[in-house]
Design an enzyme around this catalytic site. Structure first.
Site, PDB file in Angstrom:
ATOM      1  N   ASP A  36     -21.426 -12.976   0.067  1.00  0.00           N
ATOM      2  CA  ASP A  36     -22.607 -12.751  -0.770  1.00  0.00           C
ATOM      3  C   ASP A  36     -22.179 -12.427  -2.186  1.00  0.00           C
ATOM      4  OD1 ASP A  36     -23.997 -13.040   1.478  1.00  0.00           O
ATOM      5  OD2 ASP A  36     -24.773 -10.992   1.585  1.00  0.00           O
ATOM      6  N   GLU A  38     -19.469 -13.361  -3.797  1.00  0.00           N
ATOM      7  CA  GLU A  38     -19.043 -14.570  -4.527  1.00  0.00           C
ATOM      8  C   GLU A  38     -20.257 -15.421  -4.912  1.00  0.00           C
ATOM      9  OE1 GLU A  38     -14.668 -15.447  -2.589  1.00  0.00           O
ATOM     10  OE2 GLU A  38     -16.440 -15.583  -1.320  1.00  0.00           O
ATOM     11  N   ASP A  40     -23.331 -14.320  -5.422  1.00  0.00           N
ATOM     12  CA  ASP A  40     -24.043 -13.645  -6.510  1.00  0.00           C
ATOM     13  C   ASP A  40     -23.330 -13.838  -7.843  1.00  0.00           C
ATOM     14  OD1 ASP A  40     -26.026 -12.819  -4.841  1.00  0.00           O
ATOM     15  OD2 ASP A  40     -25.157 -10.853  -4.433  1.00  0.00           O
ATOM     16  N   SER A  99     -38.387 -11.712  -4.577  1.00  0.00           N
ATOM     17  CA  SER A  99     -37.139 -11.040  -4.263  1.00  0.00           C
ATOM     18  C   SER A  99     -36.885  -9.993  -5.353  1.00  0.00           C
ATOM     19  CB  SER A  99     -36.054 -12.103  -4.226  1.00  0.00           C
ATOM     20  OG  SER A  99     -34.868 -11.528  -3.800  1.00  0.00           O
ATOM     21  N   LEU A 100     -35.719  -9.390  -5.331  1.00  0.00           N
ATOM     22  CA  LEU A 100     -35.415  -8.360  -6.335  1.00  0.00           C
ATOM     23  C   LEU A 100     -34.267  -8.817  -7.222  1.00  0.00           C
ATOM     24  CD1 LEU A 100     -35.320  -5.162  -4.101  1.00  0.00           C
ATOM     25  CD2 LEU A 100     -37.035  -5.713  -5.820  1.00  0.00           C
ATOM     26  N   GLU A 129     -33.997   3.827  -1.944  1.00  0.00           N
ATOM     27  CA  GLU A 129     -34.033   3.460  -0.521  1.00  0.00           C
ATOM     28  C   GLU A 129     -32.829   2.616  -0.149  1.00  0.00           C
ATOM     29  OE1 GLU A 129     -37.642   1.193  -0.256  1.00  0.00           O
ATOM     30  OE2 GLU A 129     -38.762   2.777  -1.264  1.00  0.00           O
ATOM     31  N   LYS A 131     -31.080  -0.668   1.173  1.00  0.00           N
ATOM     32  CA  LYS A 131     -31.424  -2.089   1.170  1.00  0.00           C
ATOM     33  C   LYS A 131     -30.985  -2.641   2.532  1.00  0.00           C
ATOM     34  CE  LYS A 131     -30.639  -6.236  -1.634  1.00  0.00           C
ATOM     35  NZ  LYS A 131     -30.804  -7.094  -0.512  1.00  0.00           N
ATOM     36  N   ASP A 133     -30.185  -5.137   5.452  1.00  0.00           N
ATOM     37  CA  ASP A 133     -29.643  -6.492   5.387  1.00  0.00           C
ATOM     38  C   ASP A 133     -30.130  -7.300   6.587  1.00  0.00           C
ATOM     39  OD1 ASP A 133     -28.266  -8.618   4.506  1.00  0.00           O
ATOM     40  OD2 ASP A 133     -26.274  -7.855   4.999  1.00  0.00           O
ATOM     41  N   ARG A 152     -40.706 -14.884   4.723  1.00  0.00           N
ATOM     42  CA  ARG A 152     -40.845 -15.074   3.285  1.00  0.00           C
ATOM     43  C   ARG A 152     -41.128 -16.550   2.950  1.00  0.00           C
ATOM     44  NH1 ARG A 152     -38.386 -12.367  -0.807  1.00  0.00           N
ATOM     45  NH2 ARG A 152     -36.707 -11.635   0.530  1.00  0.00           N
ATOM     46  N   GLU A 189     -38.100  -5.470   6.512  1.00  0.00           N
ATOM     47  CA  GLU A 189     -36.950  -6.274   6.901  1.00  0.00           C
ATOM     48  C   GLU A 189     -36.778  -6.200   8.419  1.00  0.00           C
ATOM     49  OE1 GLU A 189     -35.889  -7.392   4.018  1.00  0.00           O
ATOM     50  OE2 GLU A 189     -33.924  -8.292   4.416  1.00  0.00           O
ATOM     51  N   TYR A 241     -41.069  -1.358   4.024  1.00  0.00           N
ATOM     52  CA  TYR A 241     -40.812  -0.664   2.760  1.00  0.00           C
ATOM     53  C   TYR A 241     -41.772  -0.998   1.627  1.00  0.00           C
ATOM     54  CZ  TYR A 241     -38.091  -5.014   2.563  1.00  0.00           C
ATOM     55  OH  TYR A 241     -37.693  -6.310   2.647  1.00  0.00           O
ATOM     56  N   LYS A 304     -36.881   1.940  -6.983  1.00  0.00           N
ATOM     57  CA  LYS A 304     -38.235   1.496  -7.356  1.00  0.00           C
ATOM     58  C   LYS A 304     -38.919   2.564  -8.177  1.00  0.00           C
ATOM     59  CE  LYS A 304     -38.685  -0.712  -2.872  1.00  0.00           C
ATOM     60  NZ  LYS A 304     -39.245  -0.637  -1.524  1.00  0.00           N
ATOM     61  N   LYS A 328     -26.198  -3.632  -5.386  1.00  0.00           N
ATOM     62  CA  LYS A 328     -25.540  -4.106  -4.160  1.00  0.00           C
ATOM     63  C   LYS A 328     -24.149  -3.526  -4.031  1.00  0.00           C
ATOM     64  CE  LYS A 328     -26.553  -8.179  -2.390  1.00  0.00           C
ATOM     65  NZ  LYS A 328     -26.749  -9.624  -2.255  1.00  0.00           N
ATOM     66  N   CYS A 422       2.628 -30.964  11.785  1.00  0.00           N
ATOM     67  CA  CYS A 422       1.444 -30.475  12.491  1.00  0.00           C
ATOM     68  C   CYS A 422       1.889 -29.582  13.657  1.00  0.00           C
ATOM     69  CB  CYS A 422       0.636 -31.654  13.017  1.00  0.00           C
ATOM     70  SG  CYS A 422      -0.716 -31.142  14.080  1.00  0.00           S
ATOM     71  N   CYS A 425       0.835 -31.746  16.977  1.00  0.00           N
ATOM     72  CA  CYS A 425       1.415 -33.031  17.395  1.00  0.00           C
ATOM     73  C   CYS A 425       2.722 -33.343  16.682  1.00  0.00           C
ATOM     74  CB  CYS A 425       0.413 -34.157  17.180  1.00  0.00           C
ATOM     75  SG  CYS A 425       0.098 -34.504  15.454  1.00  0.00           S
ATOM     76  N   CYS A 440      -3.192 -32.991   8.885  1.00  0.00           N
ATOM     77  CA  CYS A 440      -2.411 -33.787   9.824  1.00  0.00           C
ATOM     78  C   CYS A 440      -3.049 -35.178   9.803  1.00  0.00           C
ATOM     79  CB  CYS A 440      -2.505 -33.182  11.233  1.00  0.00           C
ATOM     80  SG  CYS A 440      -1.917 -34.337  12.487  1.00  0.00           S
ATOM     81  N   CYS A 446      -3.708 -36.827  17.397  1.00  0.00           N
ATOM     82  CA  CYS A 446      -3.419 -35.391  17.459  1.00  0.00           C
ATOM     83  C   CYS A 446      -4.399 -34.727  18.440  1.00  0.00           C
ATOM     84  CB  CYS A 446      -3.560 -34.811  16.058  1.00  0.00           C
ATOM     85  SG  CYS A 446      -3.384 -33.037  15.993  1.00  0.00           S
TER      86      CYS A 446
HETATM   87  S1  IVH Z   1     -38.614  -3.958  -1.989  1.00  0.00           S
HETATM   88  C1  IVH Z   1     -41.013  -7.219  -4.756  1.00  0.00           C
HETATM   89  N1  IVH Z   1     -37.084  -2.484  -0.518  1.00  0.00           N
HETATM   90  O1  IVH Z   1     -33.932  -7.255  -0.242  1.00  0.00           O
HETATM   91  C2  IVH Z   1     -39.866  -7.033  -3.838  1.00  0.00           C
HETATM   92  N2  IVH Z   1     -36.684  -4.827  -0.512  1.00  0.00           N
HETATM   93  O2  IVH Z   1     -32.636  -8.748  -2.434  1.00  0.00           O
HETATM   94  C3  IVH Z   1     -40.051  -5.841  -2.995  1.00  0.00           C
HETATM   95  N3  IVH Z   1     -34.873  -5.525   1.012  1.00  0.00           N
HETATM   96  O3  IVH Z   1     -36.632  -9.317  -1.065  1.00  0.00           O
HETATM   97  C4  IVH Z   1     -38.905  -5.654  -2.094  1.00  0.00           C
HETATM   98  N4  IVH Z   1     -34.373  -3.514   1.771  1.00  0.00           N
HETATM   99  O4  IVH Z   1     -36.120  -8.785   1.492  1.00  0.00           O
HETATM  100  C5  IVH Z   1     -37.347  -3.728  -0.920  1.00  0.00           C
HETATM  101  N5  IVH Z   1     -35.853  -1.020   0.782  1.00  0.00           N
HETATM  102  C6  IVH Z   1     -36.109  -2.259   0.388  1.00  0.00           C
HETATM  103  C7  IVH Z   1     -35.389  -3.375   0.858  1.00  0.00           C
HETATM  104  C8  IVH Z   1     -35.696  -4.652   0.384  1.00  0.00           C
HETATM  105  C9  IVH Z   1     -34.099  -4.813   1.844  1.00  0.00           C
HETATM  106  C10 IVH Z   1     -34.751  -6.974   0.853  1.00  0.00           C
HETATM  107  C11 IVH Z   1     -36.049  -7.691   0.604  1.00  0.00           C
HETATM  108  C12 IVH Z   1     -35.915  -8.172  -0.800  1.00  0.00           C
HETATM  109  C13 IVH Z   1     -34.444  -8.367  -0.926  1.00  0.00           C
HETATM  110  C14 IVH Z   1     -33.990  -8.396  -2.347  1.00  0.00           C
END
Ligand code: IVH
Length: 721
Positions: A36, A38, A40, A99-100, A129, A131, A133, A152, A189, A241, A304, A328, A422, A425, A440, A446
């Site tokens: 992720d 790399e 990003d 997304s964020l 909060e 995040k 995964d 989504r 999530e 969330y 937030k 991240k 190889c 073989c 090879c 082979c």
């Molecule tokens: S808030 C308007 N809170 O991470 C967007 N997102 O990389 C509101 N995610 O799209 C999202 N934990 O799928 C929010 N505590 C958290 C989260 C969270 C995981 C995910 C979510 C988001 C993505 C962004």
């Protein structure tokens, strides 16, 4: 264009191509090859270049899109066989599912806090909060009951996975207490805790199924299972969330989540209200360490603005809220000792060095092996047997070695020597110009390559024959199967000589081979294992040429004229067909009854759009070419400009204003992607001209007749019968 600008434009193109390829590997193949982090970094470089050079921004740039999970075969691709034929209904999101903005750099979190402070000009608080995964989900509750769950999707339209979500233990069907709004949405999530992930992968490996690369892929794959009952066995969990709705009675985000918790919804208790950047940093640092003890994966912290009126004031950019940011964490690392290095030969002959390690715990699982990618990487790392090395998990199932702890190097460490022959073989290895890997060249002799090709031939996305690697090993070592055509010469008496095979297992295998003869030409072409001809390329070639004879007759220029076929692929195809052994193999496969031409019904999925002329504009959840193919496959005609003859304008995200204006002027109806897909679905069952017609073409995937309901949801396990 000046030279400098040409370089920048080239770099932008290169980044876009790399991002697109990695998106494909991640979303379509479910087999990411970079971490992720790399990914990003590629995206961040592209964003920065486009910011400096807005003249190069195009609507189809990946910076302009939210990642899409709408392809049903995406993360679920590594899941049960039947998932390939399954489609979920799709519904528009009431509020876009964005997304964020994310960063690995704490100074950017500081800049986010400063910007918010400056814009708001008053005191406010931050909700910090974890995040989570996993895979994003949007739940709608109506009158206290779970009404709908959407993924989504592309942020505008999501897949309806309600029935599956009803089988996730901690999501209530019915809310507790009272005082909840008549209707509201809550987003969060869905993730798979490490324990459930390990259990699932162990089971998949035991069953000779492809294990999931990481808990995130496992969660999104499981969410798209066909059988909702099965979801309950996957151990998925959910944390919510974000509460949304009309006229909600909350002043802060924290209050909304507290209320949701009171109604029995799963909300994290690890949230914290922070008052300034130093409190935010303290929270980040605390969780950067403590997350390692959590039973599930977290990849960062979300910060937030807590007060809802201030969130509203800060608003959104086209892609992200301005009231939140994600910090991240860098991938977790572990330090361990290199015990030895193996050299593995893959299906294409590529030789990959793999280090055997002293077992070490990393992100909840024990790591014993890690890839070193190629000989250059080994040299760059200056790795020795006996060294202590850092291992990291990227997107791949095999972790990678990212560095050597030179301070801990002891006398007596041994430099690993990359073999010049190889390991399987003994053929001298070769390296093509510009390639990082040694190969090879003994492709047809082979053993590892032969077995790899056989496994590929029968794999689910190819001929979909129910057998695992162990079966191939046996068939190969007994000398029964050397090339794919040999499968079709097998008979029961031979199969009964395999270890543990009984009448029933032999019958099942032969039935599965028989059923595979119905596989469409595009999949057969993919199954042949021509280098660089993946699923998508095979489909383009099959659609373009219609049959194998036309493809074999095609010269280089004719091949280059096909969409997405470049010189490397064209040369690889020419080389493959130039081998007499391959031509003989095709003759044998033809004689066995495999399909070597595209049949009308495998392309045409319905006549839902018969007689309609459709103009498209904007971006869709799939490429515009795929939308065009869907129009053609369903009997419609695509036209480039709106006129009195246009039946309707299909408008995606960011439609062209000119086309919209023209459609409004001429009274041409404008429809969105959801309506369009609904039109195709509505024709289900009405068109009885072919079996395949009952399955709409989604995401450009050609569906095959007679596959769904084959009951094939697992690999072949003779010993179990
Ligand atoms: S808030 C308007 N809170 O991470 C967007 N997102 O990389 C509101 N995610 O799209 C999202 N934990 O799928 C929010 N505590 C958290 C989260 C969270 C995981 C995910 C979510 C988001 C993505 C962004």
């Amino acid at each position: 264009m000046e030279t400098g600008n040409t370089d920048i434009k080239n770099r932008i193109d290169e980044l876009r191509a790399q991002i697109a390829e990695n998106n494909r590997l991640y979303y379509v193949e479910s087999a990411p090859v970079i971490s992720d982090y790399e990914y990003d970094m590629l995206m961040n470089e592209l964003i920065a270049l486009e910011k400096e050079h807005p003249e190069f921004v195009t609507p189809d740039s990946p910076t302009q899109k939210v990642g899409s999970d709408l392809r049903n075969g995406t993360s679920a691709a590594a899941d049960t066989a039947s998932s390939r034929n399954h489609e979920f209904s799709q519904y528009p999101h009431r509020y876009p599912m964005l997304s964020l903005g994310n960063t690995y750099d704490i100074t950017e979190v500081e800049a986010f806090a400063d910007r918010a402070t400056k814009t708001l000009g008053t005191s406010f608080t931050f909700s910090c909060e974890l995040k989570f995964d996993g895979t994003a989900i949007c739940l709608t509750y109506r009158n206290g009951r779970l009404f709908r769950a959407l993924t989504r999707g592309d942020g505008t339209i999501g897949d309806d996975v309600t029935e599956n979500v009803r089988h996730i233990g901690n999501i209530p069907q019915k809310l507790k207490g009272s005082g909840y709004p008549e209707e509201f949405e809550i987003r969060g999530e869905i993730y798979m805790p490490y324990k459930a992930f390990d259990r699932l992968n162990e089971e998949r490996i035991r069953n000779e199924e492809q294990p999931f690369a990481n808990p995130r892929n496992a969660a999104s794959g499981s969410l798209k299972l066909i059988n909702p009952e099965e979801v309950s066995h996957r151990g998925l969990e959910c944390t919510l969330y974000h509460v949304l709705g009309e006229n909600l009675p909350f002043l802060t985000h924290g209050q909304a989540l507290d209320a949701a918790a009171g109604w029995g919804l799963p909300v994290s208790d690890k949230r914290k209200i922070c008052h300034d950047i130093s409190e935010i940093e303290e929270y980040i640092n605390y969780w950067d360490t403590e997350r390692k003890a959590l039973p599930f994966a977290t990849d960062g912290i979300v910060i937030k603005v807590n007060e809802l009126p201030y969130q509203k004031e800060l608003g959104y950019t086209a892609k992200f809220p301005r009231w939140a940011v994600a910090y991240k964490f860098k991938a977790e690392q572990a330090l361990t000792k290199v015990l030895s290095v193996d050299y593995q030969v893959g299906r294409t002959g590529a030789v990959t060095p793999v280090a055997n390690l002293e077992p070490v715990l990393l992100s909840g699982t024990t790591v014993k092996r890690a890839t070193l990618h190629n000989s250059e990487q080994m040299q760059q790392l200056d790795i020795r047997i006996g060294d202590y090395v850092y291992v990291e998990k990227g997107g791949e199932i095999i972790p990678k070695i990212t560095g050597v702890d030179l301070d801990r190097r002891e006398p007596g460490t041994v430099i690993p020597v990359f073999p010049d022959r190889c390991p399987d073989c003994g053929t001298p290895l070769v390296r093509d110009e510009g390639e990082a890997k040694y190969f090879c060249p003994n492709a047809d002799g082979c053993p590892t390559q032969i077995k790899g090709k056989l496994v590929h031939f029968i794999s689910r996305k190819a001929m979909n024959v129910i057998a695992g690697d162990a079966t191939i090993d046996q068939l190969f070592s007994l000398g029964y199967v050397r090339t794919p055509a040999d499968f079709y010469d097998l008979d029961k008496s031979r199969l009964l000589t395999l270890d543990g095979w009984k009448e029933r297992s032999a019958r099942r295998f032969l039935d599965s081979l028989e059923a595979s003869k119905k596989t469409g030409f595009d999949h057969v072409l993919f199954a042949l294992g021509i280098r660089y001809v993946g699923e998508t390329t095979a489909r383009s070639l099959a659609r373009h040429f219609g049959n194998i004879d036309a493809l074999m007759a095609a010269g280089r220029d004719t091949l280059l004229a096909v969409d997405d076929i470049g010189e490397v692929i064209a040369d690889s195809i020419l080389e493959w067909f130039s081998r007499p052994g391959h031509l003989h193999e095709i003759e044998r496969l033809k004689a066995a009854g495999l399909k070597f031409s595209m049949e009308e019904e495998t392309v045409r999925t319905s006549s839902a759009l018969e007689g309609l002329t459709i103009v498209i504009t904007g971006n869709f959840s799939v490429s515009r070419d795929e939308i065009k193919a869907m129009i053609a496959d369903n009997g419609g005609k695509n036209s480039s400009s709106v006129s009195g003859k246009t039946s309707f304008l299909l408008a995606g995200e960011k439609p062209g204003p000119e086309k919209i204006r023209k459609a409004q002027e001429t009274g041409v109806e404008i429809i969105d992607e959801a309506r369009f897909r609904a039109m195709l679905e509505a024709s289900d069952g009405r068109d009885s001209s072919s079996e395949a017609a009952s399955e709409p073409e989604i995401a450009g995937e050609t569906r095959k007749a007679g596959r769904s309901g084959s009951g094939n949801d697992g690999p072949f396990q003779p010993t179990l019968f």
